[in-house]
Design an enzyme around this catalytic site. Structure first.
Site, PDB file in Angstrom:
ATOM      1  CB  SER A   1      -0.936   0.021   1.222  1.00 29.41           C
ATOM      2  OG  SER A   1      -0.168   0.113   2.419  1.00 29.41           O
TER       3      SER A   1
ATOM      4  CG  ASP B   1       2.839  -5.339   3.078  1.00 28.09           C
ATOM      5  OD1 ASP B   1       2.286  -5.608   4.160  1.00 28.09           O
ATOM      6  OD2 ASP B   1       2.904  -4.185   2.604  1.00 28.09           O
TER       7      ASP B   1
ATOM      8  CG  ASN C   1       7.778   1.946   2.078  1.00 31.52           C
ATOM      9  OD1 ASN C   1       7.670   3.174   2.069  1.00 31.52           O
ATOM     10  ND2 ASN C   1       6.713   1.153   2.165  1.00 31.52           N
TER      11      ASN C   1
ATOM     12  CE1 TYR D   1       6.769   7.355  11.680  1.00 33.44           C
ATOM     13  CE2 TYR D   1       7.036   9.732  11.823  1.00 33.44           C
ATOM     14  CZ  TYR D   1       6.928   8.589  11.065  1.00 33.44           C
ATOM     15  OH  TYR D   1       6.974   8.661   9.693  1.00 33.44           O
TER      16      TYR D   1
ATOM     17  CE  LYS E   1       9.743   6.286   9.752  1.00 34.15           C
ATOM     18  NZ  LYS E   1      10.003   5.322   8.647  1.00 34.15           N
TER      19      LYS E   1
END
Length: 253
Positions: free
Chosen positions: A15, A36, A88, A158, A162
């Site tokens: 997605s 995935d 990703n 988060y 990152k």
């Protein structure tokens, strides 16, 4: 057809940004592993490409070393080599600092930081073994560089995951440079995906975002895919350890 002889793995390709990245690689002639945990989404990605015969679906939990190593092994068995890895797959939770439970903290860091480590390590070993001058590209975020909050709250798990991925990118780039493998990251701003759709339907939220984006629009998944493909091409071989911001200028000011 810049990638006619190349084999790429795209994690989280079922997605959003991952799907757009996978579809563009397929359109450019690459053979692509659609990786995935959501097999239905991965199969849908394949169905959207006229070059779907060059795609191979692998169900994988990228936080598990054994499953990651199996993904690499299946790639070699199916396509014979590995040239490009796109880390990703990612997750975001919107709990505030005082609300975050330990399990949620661990989940976010496992998916956003541990998984790229596991995938990159396994992929790099194969690239070195086969003497492939490979490409590893991590999808980070503008939130690795600045706190984005419209309400005084942020997502520290988060942000830190990152931010850690950015430094992991640099560290891996330094170690793998002698092997001819480049490692870079792409840092998107707000992207219009199924995940962000609900928030972007709110006029106040969208106005708040657009007020901070000089180019005056939200990114599309193809904007992110275009940046990834540049970093995967031979023309970018002198770029490593870098972060390419695809944020419409958000981080300028």
């Amino acid at each position: 057809m810049s990638f006619r002889d190349k084999v790429a793995i795209v994690t989280g390709a079922g997605s959003g940004n991952g799907r757009a990245i996978a579809l563009q690689f397929l359109a450019e002639g690459a053979k692509v592993v659609i990786a995935d945990i959501n097999v239905d989404g991965a199969n849908e990605t394949v169905s959207l490409s006229p070059q779907g015969d060059n795609a191979f679906v692998v169900k994988v939990n990228v936080t598990k070393k054994a499953e990651v190593e199996s993904m690499i092994a299946q790639t070699i068995e199916h396509f014979g080599k590995l040239d490009i890895l796109i880390n990703n797959a990612g997750i975001v939770k919107f709990s505030t600092f005082l609300e975050i439970e330990e399990e949620e903290w661990d989940l976010v860091h496992d998916v956003n930081l541990k998984a790229p480590f596991l995938c990159s390590q396994a992929a790099a070993k194969e690239m070195i073994k086969s003497n492939t001058r490979g490409r590893i590209i991590n999808i980070t975020s503008v939130e690795a560089h600045r706190i984005v909050s419209s309400s005084g709250h942020c997502q520290p798990h988060y942000n830190s995951s990152k931010g850690g991925l950015n430094l992991l990118t640099k560290a891996i780039a330094l170690e793998l440079a002698p092997h001819g493998i480049t490692v870079n990251s792409v840092a998107p701003g707000v992207v219009e995906t199924p995940f962000t759709a609900k928030g972007l339907e709110n006029p106040e939220i969208k106005a708040w975002i657009l007020d901070r984006v000089p180019v005056g629009r939200v990114a599309t998944p193809n904007d992110i895919a275009n940046a990834v493909l540049f970093l995967a091409k031979a023309e970018s071989e002198y770029v490593t350890g870098a972060t390419l911001f695809v944020d419409g200028g958000w981080t300028i000011h």
